[in-house]
Design a protein around this motif. Structure first.
Motif, PDB file in Angstrom:
ATOM      1  N   GLU A   1     -20.313  57.664 -36.268  1.00  0.00           N
ATOM      2  CA  GLU A   1     -19.060  57.902 -37.144  1.00  0.00           C
ATOM      3  C   GLU A   1     -18.236  56.672 -36.958  1.00  0.00           C
TER       4      GLU A   1
ATOM      5  N   TYR B   1     -19.207  53.868 -39.351  1.00  0.00           N
ATOM      6  CA  TYR B   1     -19.103  54.316 -40.493  1.00  0.00           C
ATOM      7  C   TYR B   1     -17.441  54.119 -40.971  1.00  0.00           C
ATOM      8  N   ASN B   2     -16.597  54.567 -39.953  1.00  0.00           N
ATOM      9  CA  ASN B   2     -15.217  54.563 -40.159  1.00  0.00           C
ATOM     10  C   ASN B   2     -14.647  52.827 -40.474  1.00  0.00           C
TER      11      ASN B   2
ATOM     12  N   GLY C   1     -16.541  50.636 -41.949  1.00  0.00           N
ATOM     13  CA  GLY C   1     -17.228  50.181 -42.961  1.00  0.00           C
ATOM     14  C   GLY C   1     -18.291  49.101 -42.659  1.00  0.00           C
TER      15      GLY C   1
ATOM     16  N   GLU D   1     -21.509  49.846 -43.428  1.00  0.00           N
ATOM     17  CA  GLU D   1     -22.342  49.748 -44.390  1.00  0.00           C
ATOM     18  C   GLU D   1     -21.946  48.624 -45.437  1.00  0.00           C
ATOM     19  N   ASP D   2     -20.722  48.387 -45.666  1.00  0.00           N
ATOM     20  CA  ASP D   2     -20.292  47.315 -46.478  1.00  0.00           C
ATOM     21  C   ASP D   2     -20.473  45.691 -45.858  1.00  0.00           C
TER      22      ASP D   2
ATOM     23  N   ILE E   1     -26.078  51.803 -32.779  1.00  0.00           N
ATOM     24  CA  ILE E   1     -25.894  52.150 -34.293  1.00  0.00           C
ATOM     25  C   ILE E   1     -27.542  52.131 -34.778  1.00  0.00           C
TER      26      ILE E   1
ATOM     27  N   LEU F   1     -28.702  52.952 -38.237  1.00  0.00           N
ATOM     28  CA  LEU F   1     -27.853  52.320 -39.420  1.00  0.00           C
ATOM     29  C   LEU F   1     -28.588  51.126 -39.765  1.00  0.00           C
TER      30      LEU F   1
END
Length: 153
Positions: A86, A89-90, A92, A94-95, A111, A114
Motif C-alpha cells: 500500500e 501505491y500511496n 504513485g 504505478e505512475d 513490491i 507490482l
C-alpha cells in the motif's frame, strides 16, 4: 533470457557501469544484493555514466530520488523500509512505471507483485571485502552468449 557475469572491484566500477548501461534492454532495472553489497555504489556509477553530475545517495528514507540526465530522468527507489505494498501505491508507483523513464530499484522483492515483466536484474554478491560478482539478466539478445563470464581488468 540472457545472463552475463562480471567480477569487479571498486576501482573498476566506472568501467563496469558503462558496460552495463550498453547491455540494458529495459529502463526498469532491479538491483539485488545483501546489505552492503554495493547496490547504491553501482547506481552512483551508472547515474554518473549516464551524464548526471548530481550527488547520488540512497533513498532509504525518502523512498525515491530523482536525477536528471540528458533527454531523460532516472528515478532511484529503495523499498527497504516500506511495510506493505500500500505504501508503494500511496506514492504513485504505478505512475512511475507508466512514465517510460529510467527506474533503478533496490529491494524490489518488497513490491514484486507490482513489477512489470520487462525488467533487467542485477544481482550483486560479495566475494571478498574488495571483490564483488555481478550477474546481469536481460530478456533480449543484447548479450552475445548465455552465461558469459567476464573479468574486468
Amino acid at each position: 533470457m540472457k545472463t552475463a557475469l562480471y567480477t569487479y572491484t571498486l576501482e573498476e566500477i566506472d568501467t563496469l557501469a558503462t558496460t552495463l548501461i550498453k547491455k540494458l534492454d529495459s529502463k526498469v532495472v532491479l538491483f539485488n544484493g545483501e546489505m552492503g553489497a554495493g547496490k547504491t555504489t553501482l547506481i552512483k556509477a551508472m547515474v554518473k555514466a549516464m551524464g548526471c553530475d548530481d550527488i547520488v545517495s540512497s533513498p532509504t528514507f525518502s523512498i525515491v530520488n530523482e536525477y536528471v540526465i540528458p533527454n531523460d530522468t532516472i528515478y532511484h527507489f529503495d523499498f527497504y523500509r516500506i511495510e506493505d505494498i500500500e505504501e508503494a501505491y500511496n506514492f504513485g508507483i504505478e505512475d512511475y512505471f507508466a512514465s517510460n523513464h529510467w527506474l533503478f530499484i533496490e529491494w524490489s522483492k518488497r513490491i514484486s507483485s507490482l513489477l512489470p515483466l520487462d525488467v533487467c536484474t542485477i544481482d550483486i554478491s560479495i566475494e571478498t571485502p574488495i571483490n564483488r560478482t555481478l550477474k546481469l539478466t536481460t530478456h533480449s539478445n543484447n548479450l552475445t552468449e548465455n552465461n558469459v563470464k567476464q573479468q574486468l581488468v
